[in-house]
Motif scaffolding. Sequence first.
Motif, PDB file in Angstrom:
ATOM      1  N   PHE A 188       0.837  -1.122   0.046  1.00 28.31           N
ATOM      2  CA  PHE A 188       0.119  -0.076   0.178  1.00 28.31           C
ATOM      3  C   PHE A 188       0.824   1.336   0.055  1.00 28.31           C
ATOM      4  N   ARG A 189       2.052   1.282   0.715  1.00 29.64           N
ATOM      5  CA  ARG A 189       2.672   2.477   0.936  1.00 29.64           C
ATOM      6  C   ARG A 189       3.566   2.791  -0.215  1.00 29.64           C
ATOM      7  N   GLU A 190       4.093   1.584  -1.091  1.00 31.02           N
ATOM      8  CA  GLU A 190       4.901   1.487  -1.996  1.00 31.02           C
ATOM      9  C   GLU A 190       3.979   2.015  -3.399  1.00 31.02           C
ATOM     10  N   PHE A 191       2.861   1.538  -3.495  1.00 34.66           N
ATOM     11  CA  PHE A 191       2.237   1.614  -4.801  1.00 34.66           C
ATOM     12  C   PHE A 191       1.056   2.396  -4.551  1.00 34.66           C
ATOM     13  N   ILE A 192       0.226   2.499  -3.604  1.00 32.57           N
ATOM     14  CA  ILE A 192      -1.018   3.063  -3.634  1.00 32.57           C
ATOM     15  C   ILE A 192      -1.024   4.620  -3.142  1.00 32.57           C
ATOM     16  N   THR A 193      -0.259   4.729  -2.129  1.00 32.96           N
ATOM     17  CA  THR A 193      -0.027   6.231  -1.629  1.00 32.96           C
ATOM     18  C   THR A 193       0.605   7.229  -2.479  1.00 32.96           C
ATOM     19  N   PRO A 194       1.757   6.902  -3.250  1.00 34.74           N
ATOM     20  CA  PRO A 194       2.116   7.742  -4.227  1.00 34.74           C
ATOM     21  C   PRO A 194       1.153   7.972  -5.381  1.00 34.74           C
TER      22      PRO A 194
END
Length: 241
Positions: free
Chosen positions: A215-221
């Motif tokens: 989630f942090r690596e792909f979705i947040t950005p």
Amino acid sequence: MALTSHTKGGEMGKQLVIDAYRGNKTDKVPWVPYVGVHGAFLLGERADHYLQDADLLARGVLHAAERYKADGIPLCFDLQVEAIAMGCEARWSEENPPAITTHPLADQSLKEAELKIPTANDGRWPMLVEAGKKVKAEIGDVALLGIFCGPITLGAHLRGVKLFTDIYKNPDMAREIIDFAGQVGAESARIYAKIGCDVIAIVDPVASLVKPQAFREFITPACQPALKVIHDAGLLSSYWS
């Protein structure tokens, strides 16, 4: 006739929703029913007709807001709008939102598929804009929410189930697709801002299927472009998964 607030004393409907989203103390919990194709049911109409007709959609939203004494209500709860506007085929239903049945990136790259970010002139967006204008003219003191498909959910529409293995086996491809979906979301946010929605929500149910690290690596950005559009417009954002 415009709707009137159903809040007795204290804060009024729209302001109650706005204050709650801002984290301010409120006199009561705002009531925001997530009415989707239930609006069609209230009118005695089929869901597939309702989601493709501006007049029916506006009438359903206004009727639901009045019937359920809402402080806020979504304009349209259909997470297939963007995908269909980009050429995904869908199976329509009399009682539910459409279901995506084809995935243009299943066997092609973004470059090969030549997908374009849909604008307010593509797909069902003209219908939604028209419906939004009708609702804004009548809804009175009720917050209007604009809802669009979040980046990994839209990525799954475009790529299919392969997207989940891509995250681990082909992260560069997954990132490219999810980032592209995020750019699509930014345009959706821009359309809802022009309609005059008070809150614009990224709705991303597929996000619940990935680990926090993913989630942090792909979705947040990928959410950042849409959030910037929303905040630059002076509006409130929300994220639902």
